[in-house]
Design an enzyme around this catalytic site. Structure first.
Site, short mmCIF file in Angstrom:
data_model
loop_
_atom_site.label_atom_id
_atom_site.label_comp_id
_atom_site.label_asym_id
_atom_site.label_seq_id
_atom_site.Cartn_x
_atom_site.Cartn_y
_atom_site.Cartn_z
N GLU A 1 -5.28 0.01 -13.20
CA GLU A 1 -3.71 -0.68 -13.34
C GLU A 1 -3.32 -0.84 -12.17
OE1 GLU A 1 -0.12 2.76 -13.35
OE2 GLU A 1 -1.73 3.55 -12.29
N LYS B 1 3.13 2.00 -20.46
CA LYS B 1 2.80 3.48 -19.92
C LYS B 1 3.99 4.36 -20.32
CE LYS B 1 1.85 5.20 -15.85
NZ LYS B 1 1.49 5.11 -14.17
N CYS C 1 -2.99 5.92 -16.09
CA CYS C 1 -2.51 6.74 -14.44
C CYS C 1 -2.45 8.25 -14.89
CB CYS C 1 -2.20 5.85 -13.68
SG CYS C 1 -2.78 6.77 -11.89
#
Length: 259
Positions: A43, A109, A143
């Site tokens: 990331e 995300k 994540c």
């Protein structure tokens, strides 16, 4: 294709230094000695996990995107990872799936990490993405998405591989080691998590722990603590055998998120 060859790079990242990170990545990736289908980076691989969007964001046609295009072309494979993108006055923690011909797929995300103020700087995504590579269906995530299993539910066997790129700190590494196998077992898919190592500019320490877990929960690859470039293969037979002998996906709760 029965087998998919994957190269993960658990990288040390230089804080908010795009030039230095891209130079280091190019140097490290030059050690690849075998043909691979996919290179996966962590990331925010070009800056580290920073909220300094004014300094570190790039446009969709910026330096890092061009580097990804060149790298994908050089190694004749897909290159994947996330970076900060500015678009229409908004900032996104954006996963890029860069094909060797320069075309790409993006995933923004969904779950922004409020403990670090990510929700104050970034705009969340609202669409899950499935990409295909040599007949394999792959679902990319970033994540903090790992903590929310409804978002990754493998309804109707939509994907074969669930992929997380991350900046997951050492202080919560036990959660990382637990949640990735859980996602693999419950979704009967390979799950790959690619983390970073080293300290960032906020003195947060990352201990890596990048891994690949099979649909049955076996460890294919696991590496804590050190920078690591590693190539391995996954096999469709493992998916087919698991879903045939343990046909749990057919009993999955049939609902979808309203977002």
């Amino acid at each position: 294709m029965d087998a998919l060859k994957i190269t993960t790079f658990q990288a040390y990242l230089f804080w908010e230094n795009i030039d230095k990170n891209l130079s280091n990545l190019s140097l490290r990736l030059s050690a690849i000695r075998e043909k691979t289908d996919l290179i996966i980076l962590p990331e925010m691989f070009n800056t580290g996990f920073t909220m300094n969007v004014e300094k570190c964001a790039e446009k969709p046609d910026g330096q890092t995107m061009h580097w990804m295009m060149e790298t994908a072309h050089k190694y004749s494979c897909v290159v994947a990872g996330s970076l900060i993108i500015e678009e229409d006055g908004k900032y996104y923690n954006r996963f890029i799936w860069m094909n060797q011909d320069g075309s790409y797929v993006k995933y923004d995300k969904r779950h922004l990490f409020g403990m670090a103020g990510e929700n104050e700087k970034f705009t969340p995504g609202n669409k899950r993405v499935i990409v295909e590579l040599h007949g394999w269906k792959i679902c990319p995530m970033i994540c903090y998405d790992l903590r929310f299993p409804v978002w990754s539910r493998n309804l109707d066997g939509a994907y074969d591989v669930l992929l997380y790129v991350a900046s997951w700190p050492d202080r919560r590494s036990a959660h990382w080691r637990s949640l990735i196998p859980a996602r693999a077992i419950e979704n009967q898919a390979f799950v790959i998590g690619v983390n970073r190592v080293g300290h960032d500019g906020n003195e947060v320490y990352y201990s890596g722990g990048s891994m690949c877990i099979s649909p049955i929960g076996d460890v294919v690859y696991y590496k804590p603590e050190y920078e690591d470039l590693y190539t391995f293969s996954i096999y469709r037979k493992d998916i087919d055998d698991t879903r045939t002998s343990l046909p749990f996906l057919k009993d999955i709760d049939d609902f979808k998120l309203d977002i």
